[in-house]
Design a protein around this motif. Structure first.
Motif, mmCIF file in Angstrom:
data_model
loop_
_atom_site.group_PDB
_atom_site.id
_atom_site.type_symbol
_atom_site.label_atom_id
_atom_site.label_comp_id
_atom_site.label_asym_id
_atom_site.label_seq_id
_atom_site.Cartn_x
_atom_site.Cartn_y
_atom_site.Cartn_z
ATOM 1 N N ASP A 279 0.846 -1.193 0.000
ATOM 2 C CA ASP A 279 0.000 0.000 0.000
ATOM 3 C C ASP A 279 0.879 1.240 0.000
ATOM 4 O OD1 ASP A 279 0.819 0.553 2.624
ATOM 5 O OD2 ASP A 279 -1.055 -0.101 3.539
ATOM 6 N N GLU A 280 0.252 2.404 -0.032
ATOM 7 C CA GLU A 280 1.004 3.645 -0.181
ATOM 8 C C GLU A 280 1.922 3.933 1.001
ATOM 9 O OE1 GLU A 280 -1.841 6.682 -0.913
ATOM 10 O OE2 GLU A 280 -2.504 5.810 -2.812
ATOM 11 N N ASN A 281 1.634 3.318 2.147
ATOM 12 C CA ASN A 281 2.464 3.518 3.329
ATOM 13 C C ASN A 281 3.499 2.423 3.524
ATOM 14 O OD1 ASN A 281 1.069 5.922 4.163
ATOM 15 N ND2 ASN A 281 -0.633 4.607 4.759
ATOM 16 N N GLY A 282 3.612 1.533 2.521
ATOM 17 C CA GLY A 282 4.663 0.523 2.565
ATOM 18 C C GLY A 282 4.296 -0.776 3.253
ATOM 19 N N LYS A 283 3.017 -0.975 3.572
ATOM 20 C CA LYS A 283 2.605 -2.232 4.190
ATOM 21 C C LYS A 283 2.455 -3.318 3.130
ATOM 22 C CE LYS A 283 -0.977 -4.368 7.061
ATOM 23 N NZ LYS A 283 -2.275 -4.173 7.762
ATOM 24 N N VAL A 284 3.013 -4.488 3.410
ATOM 25 C CA VAL A 284 2.991 -5.609 2.466
ATOM 26 C C VAL A 284 1.788 -6.496 2.754
ATOM 27 C CG1 VAL A 284 4.236 -7.639 1.626
ATOM 28 C CG2 VAL A 284 5.491 -5.560 2.231
ATOM 29 N N GLY A 285 1.039 -6.854 1.706
ATOM 30 C CA GLY A 285 -0.150 -7.683 1.860
ATOM 31 C C GLY A 285 0.005 -9.039 1.209
ATOM 32 N N PRO A 286 -0.875 -10.000 1.553
ATOM 33 C CA PRO A 286 -0.782 -11.377 1.051
ATOM 34 C C PRO A 286 -1.220 -11.483 -0.406
ATOM 35 C CG PRO A 286 -2.765 -11.117 2.357
ATOM 36 C CD PRO A 286 -2.012 -9.825 2.477
ATOM 37 N N ILE A 287 -0.829 -12.582 -1.029
ATOM 38 C CA ILE A 287 -1.158 -12.839 -2.429
ATOM 39 C C ILE A 287 -1.597 -14.304 -2.571
ATOM 40 C CG2 ILE A 287 0.299 -11.057 -3.381
ATOM 41 C CD1 ILE A 287 1.461 -14.686 -3.234
ATOM 42 N N GLY A 288 -2.042 -14.670 -3.756
ATOM 43 C CA GLY A 288 -2.411 -16.056 -4.024
ATOM 44 C C GLY A 288 -1.299 -16.804 -4.742
ATOM 45 N N GLY A 289 -1.377 -18.134 -4.700
ATOM 46 C CA GLY A 289 -0.429 -18.962 -5.442
ATOM 47 C C GLY A 289 0.989 -18.935 -4.897
ATOM 48 N N ILE A 290 1.136 -18.736 -3.585
ATOM 49 C CA ILE A 290 2.478 -18.576 -3.020
ATOM 50 C C ILE A 290 3.361 -19.796 -3.268
ATOM 51 C CG2 ILE A 290 1.750 -19.404 -0.738
ATOM 52 C CD1 ILE A 290 4.353 -16.648 -1.428
ATOM 53 N N GLU A 291 2.792 -21.007 -3.170
ATOM 54 C CA GLU A 291 3.605 -22.212 -3.354
ATOM 55 C C GLU A 291 4.169 -22.292 -4.765
ATOM 56 O OE1 GLU A 291 0.459 -22.150 -2.399
ATOM 57 O OE2 GLU A 291 0.166 -23.278 -0.526
ATOM 58 N N MET A 292 3.400 -21.842 -5.762
ATOM 59 C CA MET A 292 3.881 -21.857 -7.138
ATOM 60 C C MET A 292 4.962 -20.792 -7.356
ATOM 61 S SD MET A 292 2.296 -24.342 -8.536
ATOM 62 C CE MET A 292 2.683 -25.061 -6.923
ATOM 63 N N LYS A 293 4.841 -19.683 -6.655
ATOM 64 C CA LYS A 293 5.820 -18.613 -6.819
ATOM 65 C C LYS A 293 7.174 -18.979 -6.207
ATOM 66 C CE LYS A 293 2.558 -14.859 -7.423
ATOM 67 N NZ LYS A 293 2.118 -13.505 -7.053
ATOM 68 N N THR A 294 7.159 -19.682 -5.091
ATOM 69 C CA THR A 294 8.435 -20.095 -4.512
ATOM 70 C C THR A 294 9.124 -21.125 -5.410
ATOM 71 O OG1 THR A 294 7.327 -21.770 -3.133
ATOM 72 C CG2 THR A 294 7.727 -19.623 -2.134
ATOM 73 N N VAL A 295 8.358 -22.025 -6.008
ATOM 74 C CA VAL A 295 8.937 -23.001 -6.937
ATOM 75 C C VAL A 295 9.530 -22.285 -8.147
ATOM 76 C CG1 VAL A 295 8.430 -24.910 -8.520
ATOM 77 C CG2 VAL A 295 7.454 -24.912 -6.213
#
Length: 355
Positions: A279-295
């Motif tokens: 977000d605009e203040n630099g907070k990181v939020g969750p996403i989908g497909g995390i297991e595929m992204k790490t692979v």
């Protein structure tokens, strides 16, 4: 033996022709935000001094089967057994009968918005002022606002009350009853764009009166617009990356911008990948497909993966060999972890766990 063979063949044939309501997710390509894509730099900055960078700050993606594609039973079973793909209900990816075209458009809009938010988060992290204003993002078809308000119009006030945040617009409109009139004070999109190009404040505001209507799902008064933020940056930042959608590259774009406009080197030449909205203040939020992204990140050569804290437990359930998952909640967390990676102080990294 013959009967068993024939039965097996029959089952395999049936599996090929039987369609199941599932879709598949698999690792997509990764792109170094510090590098190039399709022959040109991903991050192009002008009007501000930039510095050499090294290593990788890769954004990651997920491939999904199309909305119109229907898996057969054999494909679904194979996907369930495979390590590098995930089979999920079709409605998870395309809810409410959403078409592939609608999904692509939505992802493109989210990607565009995430770029603007990433720029804002990066500059604010460095203490560089960013001017923000509230604009009309979209106007719904056949709504009371259609033809009266337009995308890009700057909303200065609603019923004479100045607005400073997009949520202010909805709050002021819903104070009305359906069929009541609401007055928007706006600067037309053309004037706003001309003023921004000329580096001056926009002029020529006007009042637009709109009659509200009842929302389809409740008794709220609406006019049929979506308000959003629009930013004016002190120098030009262009993100050149095609065929990517969704908001999940926000964190990595922000870090890439920070790396390019500050002296030193965030990665120390290391291969770092990651994901996460921002977000605009630099907070990181969750996403989908995390297991595929790490692979996908590990396949590309990443040693470290910046992981949104809310995705940590899921990602840690199956960590690719040789990849360290680093938990981040903010862009500042990510910068501090990159400093540890750069200095080789990896024992102090906040790592993801399943707990």
């Amino acid at each position: 033996m013959l009967a068993s063979t024939l039965l097996l063949i029959a089952l395999l044939c049936a599996g090929v022709f039987i369609k199941v309501p599932y879709s598949e997710m698999s690792p997509g390509p990764t792109v170094n935000t510090l590098g190039e894509a399709s022959g040109e730099p991903v991050l192009q900055i002008s009007g501000r001094k930039t510095y050499p960078t090294s290593g990788h700050l890769n954004m990651t993606t997920v491939r999904v089967t199309g909305a119109d594609y229907r898996m057969n039973l054999v494909e679904a079973v194979y996907g369930w057994l495979a390590h590098d793909s995930v089979v999920v209900p079709h409605d998870t990816l395309y809810p409410d009968g959403k078409t592939e075209e609608q999904s692509t458009q939505e992802n493109a809009e989210e990607f565009s918005q995430s770029q603007e938010t990433a720029k804002t988060a990066a500059l604010r992290e460095l203490g560089i002022p960013v001017q923000t204003r509230v604009v009309v993002s979209t106007v719904l078809k056949n709504s009371p606002a259609e033809g009266k308000l337009h995308a890009g119009d700057v909303i200065k006030a609603v019923d004479g009350t100045p607005v400073k945040d997009p949520k202010d617009v909805a709050e002021l409109v819903t104070k009305h009853e359906p069929t009541e009139k609401v007055v928007f004070t706006i600067v037309p999109a053309k004037e706003a764009a001309a003023a921004e190009k000329a580096g001056r404040e926009p002029v020529g505001s006007e009042d637009i009166t709109i009659t509200t209507k009842k929302a389809g799902d409740d008794d709220r008064a609406i006019v049929g617009i979506q308000a959003g933020p629009d930013h004016t940056f002190p120098f030009t930042i262009d993100i050149k990356l095609a065929d990517v959608g969704g908001p999940s590259a926000g964190l990595m774009f922000s870090l890439g911008i920070v790396d390019k406009i500050t002296p030193g080197d965030l990665t120390g030449g290391k291969f770092v990948a990651g994901t996460g909205t921002i977000d605009e203040n630099g907070k990181v939020g969750p996403i989908g497909g995390i297991e595929m992204k790490t692979v996908g990140a590990r396949n590309a050569g990443a040693e470290y993966f910046l992981t949104p804290s809310e995705n940590c437990a899921s990602a840690a359930s199956d960590i690719p060999d040789g990849l360290t998952l680093v938990k981040v909640k903010t862009i500042d967390d990510a910068k501090k972890s990159l400093e540890k990676i750069r200095k080789g102080d990896t024992a102090g990294l906040p790592q993801c766990t399943t707990g």
